[in-house]
Design a protein around this motif. Structure first.
Motif, short mmCIF file in Angstrom:
data_model
loop_
_atom_site.label_atom_id
_atom_site.label_comp_id
_atom_site.label_asym_id
_atom_site.label_seq_id
_atom_site.Cartn_x
_atom_site.Cartn_y
_atom_site.Cartn_z
N GLU A 120 0.83 -1.21 0.00
CA GLU A 120 0.00 0.00 0.00
C GLU A 120 0.86 1.26 0.00
O GLU A 120 0.56 2.23 -0.70
CB GLU A 120 -0.94 -0.01 1.20
CG GLU A 120 -1.77 1.25 1.38
CD GLU A 120 -2.73 1.54 0.24
OE1 GLU A 120 -3.21 2.69 0.16
OE2 GLU A 120 -2.99 0.63 -0.59
N ARG A 123 2.15 1.70 -3.46
CA ARG A 123 1.08 2.15 -4.35
C ARG A 123 0.88 3.65 -4.23
O ARG A 123 0.73 4.37 -5.24
CB ARG A 123 -0.22 1.42 -4.01
CG ARG A 123 -1.37 1.71 -4.98
CD ARG A 123 -2.71 1.26 -4.43
NE ARG A 123 -3.11 2.03 -3.25
CZ ARG A 123 -3.63 3.26 -3.31
NH1 ARG A 123 -3.80 3.85 -4.48
NH2 ARG A 123 -3.98 3.89 -2.20
N ARG A 126 3.86 5.51 -5.80
CA ARG A 126 3.81 5.48 -7.26
C ARG A 126 2.75 6.46 -7.78
O ARG A 126 2.93 7.09 -8.81
CB ARG A 126 3.51 4.06 -7.73
CG ARG A 126 3.64 3.82 -9.20
CD ARG A 126 5.02 4.18 -9.73
NE ARG A 126 6.06 3.26 -9.31
CZ ARG A 126 7.36 3.51 -9.48
NH1 ARG A 126 7.76 4.65 -10.02
NH2 ARG A 126 8.27 2.64 -9.08
N GLU A 148 1.00 -6.08 -5.52
CA GLU A 148 1.08 -4.63 -5.36
C GLU A 148 2.50 -4.18 -5.06
O GLU A 148 3.00 -3.21 -5.63
CB GLU A 148 0.15 -4.18 -4.23
CG GLU A 148 -0.18 -2.70 -4.23
CD GLU A 148 -1.23 -2.36 -5.26
OE1 GLU A 148 -0.87 -1.72 -6.28
OE2 GLU A 148 -2.40 -2.71 -5.05
N ASN A 152 4.97 -2.10 -8.06
CA ASN A 152 5.32 -0.69 -7.87
C ASN A 152 6.77 -0.44 -7.48
O ASN A 152 7.16 0.72 -7.28
CB ASN A 152 4.39 -0.08 -6.83
CG ASN A 152 2.98 0.05 -7.36
OD1 ASN A 152 2.75 0.69 -8.38
ND2 ASN A 152 2.02 -0.58 -6.68
#
Length: 508
Positions: A120, A123, A126, A148, A152
């Motif tokens: 997370e 994410r 990014r 994820e 990333n």
């Protein structure tokens, strides 16, 4: 050129009853994270991966924004507000512009609402940075992986050792690859696979089989330039999330993906073929203690691995110490046990006081149906300390640590260390700061699993693994897994290897 650097580490045992709040993310001493210049100062001179990032920045003449230094002892799920605060600090720095982001993470953090907390974070990073911005990530050997996290990141490398004595070197591997990317000499693509196997942590260490030649092969491939980076992750099995399991991550050159895929297949096939060898057989506590009594030469290390705060244990289960006393073991150093209330009592009474106290057993573990059960001890308050020391051993060298106020209670010939803050004893400083040399004792009782080998291994004559109760137990049948991907070996004998998941991140 400008780099954003951040250290954010927590290994989350979802079965632990101890919640993790922002104040738990310390920098060795004090409460809460450090930011900016204070974060840099906390990191300088230590063997953290982030220190290697600082060294690369100096070599390249780059400006550094050290967003945060936040490291918490393994425990339960991270509170949502704490996670949001930590993420915001890093995202805020990244959003102000930089040429690369360099992260020193764990890889097994679970936050309220985010089973893959590191994924997370990446994410969000990014989403707030330009496409293609290099993001390098150093991870613990016990990282768990989701797509994820892989999608990333630009480069990922993990510790190759357990105990983790190559943390700085892992950061240097990430830094080397990111520098090559920045200078246009490399175009890395991440390939990965997660196998449906929960390895026992007492069978994971790359220092011995079954993991040794798997990790050796990965390290050799990286050294020989076969791939950019090669990492094998034992995974953290005490997180009830869909991403737990043994994983392999390869950073391969865009023009040499076939070589990366072959290495990925080779390492995964070898690990899966040895899945039964990654299972640790437990024995009853009385039997392990009786065996220790037969060993003629000390020091004998008795490792109470079921209640190890280094994997999220509460560190106040007294069963193993109780059995040692019952069987009459003498000349023992034991601990440290986490019990702030008893520490307060012993400080009130003072050095030299004769006391009877109920030690430990203050914490219930409802996930496993365990109730706290204190151990009544009568003895003399031997020493009282502030619990602070600097790590001198090979793991986290140079880091300033604090047990909080610490009391040493002498019960006959047994020295019991009781502290305000839980700390896995990977460095002898947990005892020597109080003037006690564990190398001179017949027996040393430690709540640890593998990390004790870093500081205590060099002088141990024997090591006895004791399967005491707790949320770090190696008996996975005790755990009420609900979110784990199934089938999963050894819980499910019919588990089969998962199909490889491969990603070519947008940043590559």
């Amino acid at each position: 050129m400008k780099f954003v650097i951040a250290l954010m580490r927590h290994e989350t045992n979802t079965f632990s009853p101890i919640p993790t709040v922002l104040g738990d993310f310390r920098r060795g001493t004090g409460n809460g994270p450090a930011y900016g210049e204070a974060a840099r100062q906390a990191c300088e001179g230590t063997k953290n991966a982030a220190t290697a990032y600082l060294d690369m920045a100096r070599e390249m003449g780059a400006e550094v924004d050290f967003a945060m230094y936040a490291n918490a002892v393994p425990s339960g799920v991270v509170a949502r507000e704490a996670f949001e605060h930590l993420c915001d600090a890093v995202v805020r720095s990244a959003s102000q512009g930089c040429d690369a982001i360099l992260l020193d993470l764990h890889g097994a953090m679970v936050a309220d609402g985010y089973p893959d907390a590191e994924g997370e974070l990446l994410r969000r990073l990014r989403a707030c940075t330009p496409p293609g911005l290099p993001i390098g990530v150093a991870l613990d050997f016990h990282a768990n992986f989701s797509s994820e996290l892989i999608r990333n990141a630009t480069v990922i490398a993990g510790y190759c050792t357990y105990p983790h004595v190559d943390i700085y070197e892992t950061g240097a591997r990430v830094a080397r690859s990111i520098r090559a990317r920045l200078e246009g000499r490399s175009q890395p693509v991440l390939l990965w696979r997660r196998l449906p196997m929960l390895t026992h942590m007492l069978r994971q260490t790359p220092a011995m089989q079954p993991m040794k030649d798997i990790m050796d092969r990965a390290m050799q491939a990286e050294r020989d330039g076969e791939v950019c980076n090669a990492s094998v992750f034992g995974g953290f099995p005490l997180s009830d999330i869909p991403y737990a399991g043994l994983s392999v991550v390869i950073a391969a050159e865009r023009g040499r993906l076939d070589a990366g895929q072959r290495l990925l297949d080779e390492l995964c096939d070898l690990a899966w073929s040895r899945r039964a060898d990654f299972v640790f057989p437990s024995e009853p506590v009385p039997q392990a203690i009786a065996h220790a009594k037969t060993l003629e030469q000390g020091p004998v290390l008795l490792i109470d691995h079921g209640d190890n705060c280094g994997a999220g244990g509460v560190t106040d289960i007294m069963d193993v110490l109780e059995e040692m006393l019952r069987q009459g073991l003498e000349d023992v150093v034991a601990g440290p046990f986490w019990d702030p209330a008893t520490v307060a009592t012993l400080f009130e009474r003072g050095v030299g006081a004769e006391v009877t106290v109920d030690v430990g057993g203050k914490t219930d573990m409802p996930a496993l149906g365990l109730k706290g059960r204190p151990l009544r001890l009568t003895g003399v308050v031997e020493r009282l300390t502030d619990g602070e020391y600097t790590v001198t051993g090979p793991m986290f060298t140079g880091v300033r640590q604090s047990l909080g106020r610490t009391a040493v209670l002498r019960v006959g010939t047994v020295l019991v260390f009781i502290c305000e803050r839980p700390q896995e004893p990977y460095d002898t400083g947990v005892f020597t700061h109080a003037g006690v040399d564990p190398a001179q004792s017949r027996y040393v009782l430690l709540k640890s699993r593998q990390h004790f080998r870093a500081g205590f291994g060099p002088f141990a004559r024997h090591v006895v693994l004791v399967s005491g109760p707790g949320v770090c137990s190696s008996d996975y049948d005790l755990f009420p897994f609900k979110h784990l991907s199934r089938p999963m070996y050894p819980l499910d004998a019919d588990a089969t290897p998962a199909h490889a998941d491969g990603w070519a991140p947008a940043c590559a």
